[in-house]
Design a protein around this motif. Structure first.
Motif, PDB file in Angstrom:
ATOM      1  N   TRP A   1       0.901  -1.205   0.035  1.00 39.44           N
ATOM      2  CA  TRP A   1       0.012   0.010  -0.046  1.00 39.44           C
ATOM      3  C   TRP A   1       0.894   1.278   0.167  1.00 39.44           C
ATOM      4  N   PHE A   2       1.833   1.210   0.831  1.00 38.92           N
ATOM      5  CA  PHE A   2       2.853   2.330   0.814  1.00 38.92           C
ATOM      6  C   PHE A   2       3.874   2.317  -0.260  1.00 38.92           C
TER       7      PHE A   2
ATOM      8  N   ALA B   1      -1.373   6.470   7.719  1.00 41.18           N
ATOM      9  CA  ALA B   1      -2.757   6.352   6.984  1.00 41.18           C
ATOM     10  C   ALA B   1      -2.471   5.789   5.499  1.00 41.18           C
ATOM     11  N   ALA B   2      -3.384   4.983   5.273  1.00 40.15           N
ATOM     12  CA  ALA B   2      -3.349   4.788   3.724  1.00 40.15           C
ATOM     13  C   ALA B   2      -4.567   4.170   3.360  1.00 40.15           C
TER      14      ALA B   2
ATOM     15  N   ARG C   1      -8.056   4.323  -4.771  1.00 39.36           N
ATOM     16  CA  ARG C   1      -7.643   5.766  -4.225  1.00 39.36           C
ATOM     17  C   ARG C   1      -8.086   6.809  -5.592  1.00 39.36           C
ATOM     18  N   ARG C   2      -7.896   7.718  -5.303  1.00 42.45           N
ATOM     19  CA  ARG C   2      -8.635   9.054  -5.845  1.00 42.45           C
ATOM     20  C   ARG C   2     -10.064   8.975  -6.169  1.00 42.45           C
ATOM     21  N   ARG C   3     -10.604   8.557  -4.936  1.00 46.25           N
ATOM     22  CA  ARG C   3     -12.255   8.365  -4.913  1.00 46.25           C
ATOM     23  C   ARG C   3     -12.652   9.169  -3.623  1.00 46.25           C
ATOM     24  N   GLY C   4     -11.731   9.958  -3.014  1.00 49.44           N
ATOM     25  CA  GLY C   4     -12.395  10.663  -1.793  1.00 49.44           C
ATOM     26  C   GLY C   4     -12.203   9.911  -0.736  1.00 49.44           C
TER      27      GLY C   4
ATOM     28  N   GLY D   1      -9.487   8.615   1.142  1.00 50.83           N
ATOM     29  CA  GLY D   1      -8.485   9.105   2.192  1.00 50.83           C
ATOM     30  C   GLY D   1      -9.056  10.522   2.750  1.00 50.83           C
TER      31      GLY D   1
ATOM     32  N   ALA E   1       1.785  12.222  -0.565  1.00 49.97           N
ATOM     33  CA  ALA E   1       1.269  12.307   0.778  1.00 49.97           C
ATOM     34  C   ALA E   1       1.172  13.860   1.024  1.00 49.97           C
TER      35      ALA E   1
ATOM     36  N   LEU F   1       0.859  16.432  -1.497  1.00 46.33           N
ATOM     37  CA  LEU F   1      -0.331  17.272  -1.993  1.00 46.33           C
ATOM     38  C   LEU F   1      -1.593  16.503  -1.310  1.00 46.33           C
ATOM     39  N   PHE F   2      -1.654  15.527  -0.620  1.00 42.95           N
ATOM     40  CA  PHE F   2      -3.019  15.137  -0.177  1.00 42.95           C
ATOM     41  C   PHE F   2      -3.141  15.812   1.042  1.00 42.95           C
TER      42      PHE F   2
ATOM     43  N   SER G   1      -4.077  19.317   0.676  1.00 42.08           N
ATOM     44  CA  SER G   1      -5.451  19.373   0.163  1.00 42.08           C
ATOM     45  C   SER G   1      -6.391  19.435   1.223  1.00 42.08           C
TER      46      SER G   1
HETATM   47  C1  LIG Z   1      -2.452   9.702   0.606  1.00 37.83           C
HETATM   48  C2  LIG Z   1      -3.404   8.705   0.246  1.00 37.83           C
HETATM   49  C3  LIG Z   1      -3.863   8.466   1.803  1.00 37.83           C
HETATM   50  C4  LIG Z   1      -4.607   9.287  -0.296  1.00 37.83           C
HETATM   51  O1  LIG Z   1      -5.800   8.731  -0.357  1.00 37.83           O
HETATM   52  P1  LIG Z   1      -7.008   8.914  -1.658  1.00 37.83           P
HETATM   53  O2  LIG Z   1      -7.986   8.141  -1.110  1.00 37.83           O
HETATM   54  O3  LIG Z   1      -6.297   8.654  -2.905  1.00 37.83           O
HETATM   55  O4  LIG Z   1      -6.993  10.519  -1.342  1.00 37.83           O
HETATM   56  P2  LIG Z   1      -8.225  11.399  -2.155  1.00 37.83           P
HETATM   57  O5  LIG Z   1      -8.998  10.879  -3.266  1.00 37.83           O
HETATM   58  O6  LIG Z   1      -9.230  11.869  -0.750  1.00 37.83           O
HETATM   59  O7  LIG Z   1      -7.602  12.548  -2.594  1.00 37.83           O
HETATM   60  C5  LIG Z   1      -7.814  13.884  -2.078  1.00 37.83           C
HETATM   61  C6  LIG Z   1      -6.760  15.061  -2.750  1.00 37.83           C
HETATM   62  O8  LIG Z   1      -5.506  14.616  -2.402  1.00 37.83           O
HETATM   63  C7  LIG Z   1      -4.798  15.089  -3.603  1.00 37.83           C
HETATM   64  N1  LIG Z   1      -4.162  13.594  -4.138  1.00 37.83           N
HETATM   65  C8  LIG Z   1      -4.232  12.375  -3.587  1.00 37.83           C
HETATM   66  N2  LIG Z   1      -3.924  11.662  -4.688  1.00 37.83           N
HETATM   67  C9  LIG Z   1      -2.932  12.401  -5.304  1.00 37.83           C
HETATM   68  C10 LIG Z   1      -2.277  12.050  -6.519  1.00 37.83           C
HETATM   69  N3  LIG Z   1      -2.056  10.596  -6.649  1.00 37.83           N
HETATM   70  N4  LIG Z   1      -1.793  13.110  -7.198  1.00 37.83           N
HETATM   71  C11 LIG Z   1      -1.944  14.113  -7.003  1.00 37.83           C
HETATM   72  N5  LIG Z   1      -2.657  14.722  -6.007  1.00 37.83           N
HETATM   73  C12 LIG Z   1      -3.290  13.753  -5.136  1.00 37.83           C
HETATM   74  C13 LIG Z   1      -5.477  15.668  -4.531  1.00 37.83           C
HETATM   75  O9  LIG Z   1      -5.377  16.913  -4.201  1.00 37.83           O
HETATM   76  C14 LIG Z   1      -6.902  15.020  -4.367  1.00 37.83           C
HETATM   77  O10 LIG Z   1      -8.018  15.869  -4.635  1.00 37.83           O
HETATM   78  P3  LIG Z   1      -8.887  15.574  -5.919  1.00 37.83           P
HETATM   79  O11 LIG Z   1      -8.714  14.308  -6.375  1.00 37.83           O
HETATM   80  O12 LIG Z   1     -10.112  16.252  -6.077  1.00 37.83           O
HETATM   81  O13 LIG Z   1      -7.457  16.176  -6.882  1.00 37.83           O
HETATM   82  C15 LIG Z   1      -3.235   7.556  -0.609  1.00 37.83           C
HETATM   83  O14 LIG Z   1      -2.563   7.979  -2.030  1.00 37.83           O
HETATM   84  C16 LIG Z   1      -2.169   6.395   0.177  1.00 37.83           C
HETATM   85  O15 LIG Z   1      -2.468   5.514   0.815  1.00 37.83           O
HETATM   86  N6  LIG Z   1      -0.771   6.675  -0.139  1.00 37.83           N
HETATM   87  C17 LIG Z   1       0.233   5.745   0.517  1.00 37.83           C
HETATM   88  C18 LIG Z   1       0.262   5.717   1.965  1.00 37.83           C
HETATM   89  C19 LIG Z   1       0.809   7.423   2.403  1.00 37.83           C
HETATM   90  O16 LIG Z   1       1.558   7.907   1.599  1.00 37.83           O
HETATM   91  N7  LIG Z   1       0.018   7.788   3.260  1.00 37.83           N
HETATM   92  C20 LIG Z   1       0.260   9.076   3.979  1.00 37.83           C
HETATM   93  C21 LIG Z   1       1.234   9.365   5.140  1.00 37.83           C
HETATM   94  S1  LIG Z   1       1.122   8.507   6.410  1.00 37.83           S
END
Ligand SMILES: CC(C)(COP(=O)(O)OP(=O)(O)OC[C@H]1O[C@@H](n2cnc3c(N)ncnc32)[C@H](O)[C@@H]1OP(=O)(O)O)[C@@H](O)C(=O)NCCC(=O)NCCS
Length: 192
Positions: free
Chosen positions: A43-44, A103-104, A110-113, A115, A145, A147-148, A151
């Motif tokens: 996942w990471f 968190a993951a 992913r990209r469905r809101g 997170g 992470a 950008l997330f 956001s």
């Molecule tokens: C970080 C993470 C939790 C995001 O989860 P997600 O469900 O995909 O996030 P969301 O769909 O809610 O995205 C919210 C916003 O974050 C940003 N974002 C998320 N993924 C992105 C990507 N791949 N590229 C650019 N921006 C991104 C965007 O602004 C996005 O809004 P948008 O889709 O309207 O553009 C996921 O990518 C993940 O699990 N990563 C690996 C683990 C990690 O890095 N955890 C965080 C540190 S503990």
């Protein structure tokens, strides 16, 4: 902070009228550790399983979340699948600080809101429990992470930081070669 309209539903699902997959949250149970520890590196995209000890699923369940969804592609589409997790805690030494440890979201969800919905739920819960701010530490080269959390309204800690990978960060903060950016945001509990 503003709570989502329905904290059990992802923002996109809510906007789309519920025709996209929902994510539903619950506290972790000990069995979730076994479910997640073997897949969390995937996942990471890097080795992190050593940071996801069983203790998070035994001693920090009140400040952590599991997100489940139904997968229409699975052999048993009515069985909820773990699609996301957040393990965190209320700092014992810094009253009012809620800390995100890890968190993951599963790569396929992913990209469905999901997170965003999970963090919105967690931040609302922590604010309701009295936290005034939330913090998280991320490797500065983890662009997604960064950008997330940006956001979600998290701001980088800049005092004492220096630019690493283009963002304010702290070299070797967690040990040699273990640079981290620190991000934080204020929390405001919803009034009565
Ligand atoms: C970080 C993470 C939790 C995001 O989860 P997600 O469900 O995909 O996030 P969301 O769909 O809610 O995205 C919210 C916003 O974050 C940003 N974002 C998320 N993924 C992105 C990507 N791949 N590229 C650019 N921006 C991104 C965007 O602004 C996005 O809004 P948008 O889709 O309207 O553009 C996921 O990518 C993940 O699990 N990563 C690996 C683990 C990690 O890095 N955890 C965080 C540190 S503990």
């Amino acid at each position: 902070m503003t709570a989502p309209r329905d904290p059990t539903m992802s923002g996109r699902s809510a906007r789309a009228g519920g025709d996209l997959p929902r994510i539903v949250f619950r506290p972790p149970v000990e069995a979730d550790h076994r479910r997640l520890v073997d897949i969390v590196d995937h996942w990471f995209g890097r080795p992190v399983r050593a940071r996801l000890g069983r203790m998070w699923f035994v001693h920090f369940t009140a400040t952590s979340l599991i997100g489940e969804t139904l997968d229409p592609r699975s052999p048993d589409p009515d069985l909820p699948r773990v699609a996301a997790f957040l393990v965190g805690f209320a700092s014992p030494d810094r009253p009012g600080e809620a800390v995100i440890h890890m968190a993951a979201v599963a790569p396929e969800w992913r990209r469905r809101g999901f997170g965003s919905a999970m963090h919105a739920r967690w931040l609302a819960d922590r604010a309701a429990a009295g936290a005034a701010r939330a913090t998280v530490a991320i490797p500065p080269d983890e662009r997604i992470a960064w950008l997330f959390y940006r956001s979600l309204g998290f701001e980088p800690v800049t005092a004492g930081a220096r630019p690493l990978w283009g963002i304010p960060a702290f070299p070797d903060l967690e040990g040699d070669g273990q640079d981290r950016a620190l991000l934080e945001r204020a929390l405001v509990a919803d009034g009565p």
